[in-house]
Motif scaffolding. Structure first.
Motif, PDB file in Angstrom:
ATOM      1  N   LYS A  69      29.875 -39.454 -14.963  1.00 59.41           N
ATOM      2  CA  LYS A  69      31.151 -39.475 -14.262  1.00 59.41           C
ATOM      3  C   LYS A  69      31.997 -40.603 -14.838  1.00 59.41           C
ATOM      4  O   LYS A  69      31.532 -41.734 -14.971  1.00 59.41           O
ATOM      5  CB  LYS A  69      30.945 -39.678 -12.765  1.00 59.41           C
ATOM      6  N   THR A  70      33.242 -40.291 -15.188  1.00 59.90           N
ATOM      7  CA  THR A  70      34.123 -41.294 -15.786  1.00 59.90           C
ATOM      8  C   THR A  70      35.056 -41.947 -14.770  1.00 59.90           C
ATOM      9  O   THR A  70      35.460 -43.091 -14.949  1.00 59.90           O
ATOM     10  CB  THR A  70      34.964 -40.670 -16.909  1.00 59.90           C
ATOM     11  N   ALA A  71      35.428 -41.220 -13.721  1.00 61.49           N
ATOM     12  CA  ALA A  71      36.314 -41.755 -12.684  1.00 61.49           C
ATOM     13  C   ALA A  71      36.284 -40.797 -11.502  1.00 61.49           C
ATOM     14  O   ALA A  71      35.847 -39.645 -11.623  1.00 61.49           O
ATOM     15  CB  ALA A  71      37.740 -41.929 -13.205  1.00 61.49           C
ATOM     16  N   GLU A  72      36.759 -41.284 -10.371  1.00 61.23           N
ATOM     17  CA  GLU A  72      36.810 -40.446  -9.177  1.00 61.23           C
ATOM     18  C   GLU A  72      38.173 -39.771  -9.065  1.00 61.23           C
ATOM     19  O   GLU A  72      39.205 -40.419  -9.252  1.00 61.23           O
ATOM     20  CB  GLU A  72      36.549 -41.289  -7.931  1.00 61.23           C
ATOM     21  N   PRO A  73      38.200 -38.471  -8.791  1.00 61.08           N
ATOM     22  CA  PRO A  73      39.478 -37.797  -8.539  1.00 61.08           C
ATOM     23  C   PRO A  73      40.216 -38.454  -7.378  1.00 61.08           C
ATOM     24  O   PRO A  73      39.598 -38.981  -6.443  1.00 61.08           O
ATOM     25  CB  PRO A  73      39.050 -36.365  -8.200  1.00 61.08           C
ATOM     26  N   GLN A  74      41.539 -38.412  -7.430  1.00 65.16           N
ATOM     27  CA  GLN A  74      42.370 -39.040  -6.416  1.00 65.16           C
ATOM     28  C   GLN A  74      43.288 -38.023  -5.749  1.00 65.16           C
ATOM     29  O   GLN A  74      43.638 -37.003  -6.342  1.00 65.16           O
ATOM     30  CB  GLN A  74      43.218 -40.150  -7.042  1.00 65.16           C
ATOM     31  N   ARG A  75      43.666 -38.317  -4.515  1.00 68.24           N
ATOM     32  CA  ARG A  75      44.652 -37.467  -3.846  1.00 68.24           C
ATOM     33  C   ARG A  75      45.932 -37.417  -4.684  1.00 68.24           C
ATOM     34  O   ARG A  75      46.410 -38.441  -5.157  1.00 68.24           O
ATOM     35  CB  ARG A  75      44.978 -38.010  -2.450  1.00 68.24           C
ATOM     36  N   GLY A  76      46.450 -36.228  -4.840  1.00 66.95           N
ATOM     37  CA  GLY A  76      47.676 -36.058  -5.611  1.00 66.95           C
ATOM     38  C   GLY A  76      47.449 -35.667  -7.049  1.00 66.95           C
ATOM     39  O   GLY A  76      48.402 -35.254  -7.726  1.00 66.95           O
ATOM     40  N   ASP A  77      46.218 -35.779  -7.558  1.00 63.66           N
ATOM     41  CA  ASP A  77      45.946 -35.348  -8.928  1.00 63.66           C
ATOM     42  C   ASP A  77      46.211 -33.850  -9.073  1.00 63.66           C
ATOM     43  O   ASP A  77      45.892 -33.063  -8.169  1.00 63.66           O
ATOM     44  CB  ASP A  77      44.484 -35.610  -9.303  1.00 63.66           C
ATOM     45  N   ILE A  78      46.786 -33.461 -10.195  1.00 65.68           N
ATOM     46  CA  ILE A  78      46.919 -32.045 -10.540  1.00 65.68           C
ATOM     47  C   ILE A  78      45.717 -31.705 -11.417  1.00 65.68           C
ATOM     48  O   ILE A  78      45.527 -32.297 -12.485  1.00 65.68           O
ATOM     49  CB  ILE A  78      48.242 -31.754 -11.262  1.00 65.68           C
ATOM     50  N   VAL A  79      44.904 -30.783 -10.945  1.00 67.85           N
ATOM     51  CA  VAL A  79      43.575 -30.575 -11.513  1.00 67.85           C
ATOM     52  C   VAL A  79      43.411 -29.134 -11.970  1.00 67.85           C
ATOM     53  O   VAL A  79      43.833 -28.194 -11.286  1.00 67.85           O
ATOM     54  CB  VAL A  79      42.498 -30.910 -10.456  1.00 67.85           C
ATOM     55  N   THR A  80      42.782 -28.961 -13.140  1.00 69.22           N
ATOM     56  CA  THR A  80      42.344 -27.635 -13.556  1.00 69.22           C
ATOM     57  C   THR A  80      40.865 -27.507 -13.212  1.00 69.22           C
ATOM     58  O   THR A  80      40.098 -28.471 -13.318  1.00 69.22           O
ATOM     59  CB  THR A  80      42.550 -27.410 -15.063  1.00 69.22           C
ATOM     60  N   PHE A  81      40.476 -26.314 -12.798  1.00 69.75           N
ATOM     61  CA  PHE A  81      39.101 -26.093 -12.360  1.00 69.75           C
ATOM     62  C   PHE A  81      38.787 -24.605 -12.410  1.00 69.75           C
ATOM     63  O   PHE A  81      39.691 -23.766 -12.522  1.00 69.75           O
ATOM     64  CB  PHE A  81      38.886 -26.628 -10.941  1.00 69.75           C
ATOM     65  N   SER A  82      37.519 -24.297 -12.331  1.00 68.39           N
ATOM     66  CA  SER A  82      37.081 -22.902 -12.261  1.00 68.39           C
ATOM     67  C   SER A  82      36.998 -22.495 -10.795  1.00 68.39           C
ATOM     68  O   SER A  82      36.414 -23.214  -9.982  1.00 68.39           O
ATOM     69  CB  SER A  82      35.710 -22.737 -12.926  1.00 68.39           C
ATOM     70  N   SER A  83      37.589 -21.356 -10.456  1.00 71.35           N
ATOM     71  CA  SER A  83      37.583 -20.899  -9.076  1.00 71.35           C
ATOM     72  C   SER A  83      36.151 -20.689  -8.590  1.00 71.35           C
ATOM     73  O   SER A  83      35.349 -20.046  -9.274  1.00 71.35           O
ATOM     74  CB  SER A  83      38.355 -19.581  -8.947  1.00 71.35           C
TER      75      SER A  83
END
Length: 229
Positions: A69-83
């Motif tokens: 893990k490199t960093a923790e996701p934050q509120r407001g991040d625009i994220v790409t992901f697999s459904s």
């Protein structure tokens, strides 16, 4: 077989370049075309965004296996992901973290018992196939009450029946809740559920290029290089 071996031998350098390019795209950085209006008004159909695949995780290429893990996701991040529903690649905004209790009441988000605030930002038009003048859109500045929640512009479609109420839902460890900025025209966590960390692909950070798909693919030069933060 001999012809294939000769073809590989004669093009070894090019094939190695393709291999490294493919590994780079699947492990380090990528780009993502925006195919729908679910992130309007911030991302438009025809935008191509730069995706930092190392923003959250280091993965084994071509898998969802997290090495580090490199960093923790934050509120407001625009994220790409697999459904989590069917594996389709999606892009949405992360609005809730592990441990958050989230609900929506009459379109308004409530996180950990604290309602977000909304300030009108004017009107817009939502393009709809077959509807000459499109649909009326109401743009709002949404400010999260939870610590670390940035301001963002979202869009409501008052004339569209959508999932305006849900929850409360408690986000479990290593899961996140995603919503589209175009709240009434987005298939997101209200429909397919929470997104586990292993399905995160990366953080969208900048618009690389953009073209208006509704106007003969005319370049939108004012959007080239635009930061998403």
């Amino acid at each position: 077989m001999a012809k294939l071996q000769r073809l590989i031998r004669d093009n070894r350098g090019f094939l190695v370049l393709l291999l490294f390019f493919g590994l780079f795209r699947t492990a380090v950085a990528d780009w993502n075309p925006i195919p729908s209006g679910s992130m309007r008004p911030n991302l438009l159909e025809g935008d191509v965004v730069f995706v930092n695949r190392l923003a959250f995780n280091v993965k084994v290429p071509l898998t969802d296996v997290i090495v580090a893990k490199t960093a923790e996701p934050q509120r407001g991040d625009i994220v790409t992901f697999s459904s989590p529903a069917d594996g389709t690649r999606l892009i949405k905004r992360l609005v809730a973290l592990p441990g958050d209790v989230v609900e929506m009441r009459h379109k308004r988000l409530v996180i950990n018992g604290q309602p977000d605030s909304y300030v009108p930002q004017g009107a817009g038009i939502e393009p709809v196939p077959g509807v000459v003048d499109g649909l009326r859109a109401l743009r709002m500045e949404e400010q999260g009450a939870a610590p670390g929640s940035p301001q963002r512009t979202i869009q409501w479609l008052p004339d569209v029946a959508a999932r305006d109420d849900f929850g409360p839902v408690t986000v479990p460890a290593d899961h996140f809740l995603m919503l589209g900025d175009n709240r009434d025209n987005s298939a997101d966590s209200r429909y397919f559920g929470l997104v586990p960390r292993k399905l995160l692909i990366g953080r969208a950070e900048r618009i690389l290029v953009s073209a208006d798909i509704l106007d003969h693919w005319q370049p939108r030069f004012n959007r080239f290089g635009k930061s998403l933060y």
